[in-house]
Design an enzyme around this catalytic site. Structure first.
Site, mmCIF file in Angstrom:
data_model
loop_
_atom_site.group_PDB
_atom_site.id
_atom_site.type_symbol
_atom_site.label_atom_id
_atom_site.label_comp_id
_atom_site.label_asym_id
_atom_site.label_seq_id
_atom_site.Cartn_x
_atom_site.Cartn_y
_atom_site.Cartn_z
ATOM 1 N N SER A 85 -15.144 -51.800 68.189
ATOM 2 C CA SER A 85 -14.599 -50.968 67.108
ATOM 3 C C SER A 85 -13.182 -51.414 66.759
ATOM 4 O O SER A 85 -12.491 -52.030 67.569
ATOM 5 C CB SER A 85 -14.561 -49.505 67.545
ATOM 6 O OG SER A 85 -15.852 -49.053 67.872
HETATM 7 N N1 SAH Z 1 -16.925 -48.858 72.192
HETATM 8 C C1 SAH Z 1 -17.515 -50.169 72.147
HETATM 9 C C2 SAH Z 1 -18.498 -50.162 70.988
HETATM 10 C C3 SAH Z 1 -19.499 -51.218 71.023
HETATM 11 S S1 SAH Z 1 -20.653 -51.125 69.649
HETATM 12 C C4 SAH Z 1 -16.414 -51.171 71.930
HETATM 13 O O1 SAH Z 1 -15.524 -50.876 71.153
HETATM 14 O O2 SAH Z 1 -16.449 -52.250 72.527
HETATM 15 C C5 SAH Z 1 -21.833 -49.977 70.236
HETATM 16 C C6 SAH Z 1 -22.475 -50.343 71.548
HETATM 17 O O3 SAH Z 1 -23.494 -49.392 71.793
HETATM 18 C C7 SAH Z 1 -23.126 -51.706 71.556
HETATM 19 O O4 SAH Z 1 -22.584 -52.456 72.610
HETATM 20 C C8 SAH Z 1 -24.605 -51.401 71.795
HETATM 21 O O5 SAH Z 1 -25.239 -52.391 72.569
HETATM 22 C C9 SAH Z 1 -24.532 -50.056 72.475
HETATM 23 N N2 SAH Z 1 -25.720 -49.209 72.370
HETATM 24 C C10 SAH Z 1 -26.492 -48.944 71.276
HETATM 25 N N3 SAH Z 1 -27.508 -48.107 71.590
HETATM 26 C C11 SAH Z 1 -27.368 -47.832 72.935
HETATM 27 C C12 SAH Z 1 -28.119 -47.034 73.851
HETATM 28 N N4 SAH Z 1 -29.221 -46.367 73.484
HETATM 29 N N5 SAH Z 1 -27.683 -46.971 75.125
HETATM 30 C C13 SAH Z 1 -26.585 -47.664 75.547
HETATM 31 N N6 SAH Z 1 -25.850 -48.456 74.723
HETATM 32 C C14 SAH Z 1 -26.241 -48.531 73.431
#
Ligand code: SAH
Length: 230
Positions: free
Chosen positions: A65
């Protein structure tokens, strides 16, 4: 590209935090402190501009993000990230926010990341090991797990703070169940148009929900759907 004669990466990280303060995104001293402590550059893939205020691709159809979203979520959760508290970061991706949460709740607290792409779990642990949160990982108050975050992480529930880093079509019930009375969850909700919702669990167990702002996150979904490009 960064054009400041800022010197080291840590200085540039500081400049990014100062800019977020100037723009009025961050007003909390605690959030300034933690974002200065955890260098964002350690969490983005090599060659990615770390301090630009924009989301960046991290592989597997996921993104880290933007700094202003991290700041906003930290600020919304600040009171629920005090020393000794329990925090859950669903969709922990790069591990950046999990490291911030762990730093805020300290060694007596507990910060748990849950991420469903095992490769991201592994790289996030490597990122955290290079960061100022490394000792918390080693000491066991910070951990990152592979799993479906829609189920939460019951082992360390209930949580004072829950952050969800991917947009859910609706708020998963297990996450509401794992929120402590007095606890707060910040979660993007919606499909294409999403709201960042703030879910407060009242002391009588009821929940109050408000929308903070319109946002755009990748979906909270199954691993298969994500790897197929949704
Ligand atoms: N807060 C993180 C956001 C990453 S994007 C950062 O800033 O680095 C969102 C993340 O959610 C991705 O890494 C994706 O793989 C994960 N994600 C999506 N659906 C998910 C689920 N059902 N369970 C666990 N992780 C999930």
């Amino acid at each position: 590209m960064e054009h400041h004669s800022g010197g080291s990466g840590t200085n540039k990280n500081k400049q990014m935090v100062e800019q977020l303060q100037r723009y009025g995104v961050i007003s909390s001293k605690k959030v300034v402190e933690v974002m200065e402590t955890i260098d964002r550059a350690l969490f983005v893939p090599d060659g990615t501009p770390a301090y630009v205020d924009s989301p960046m691709a991290i592989g597997y159809n996921a993104t880290i993000s933007a700094p202003h979203m991290h700041a906003t979520c930290l600020q919304l959760l600040e009171e629920n990230l005090q020393p000794g508290m329990h925090a859950l970061d669903v969709g922990s991706g790069t591990g950046y926010l999990t490291a911030c949460f762990a730093t805020m709740v300290g060694p007596q607290g507990r910060a748990i990341g849950v991420e469903h792409i095992p490769e991201l779990v592994a790289s996030s642990i490597k990122n955290i090991e290079k960061s100022a949160a490394a000792s918390l990982l080693k000491g066991g108050s910070l951990s990152v797990h592979a799993g479906d975050g829609r189920e939460g992480w019951p082992e360390h529930a209930p949580y004072d703070a829950i952050h969800v880093g991917a947009a859910a079509p609706e708020i998963p019930q297990p996450l509401i169940d794992q929120l402590k009375p007095g606890g707060r969850m910040v979660i993007p909700v919606g499909k294409i148009f999403q709201d960042l919702q703030v879910v407060d669990k009242n002391l009588d167990g009821s929940v109050s929900i408000r929308s903070e702002t319109a946002v755009r996150y990748v979906p909270l979904t199954s691993r298969d759907a994500q790897l197929k490009g949704y």
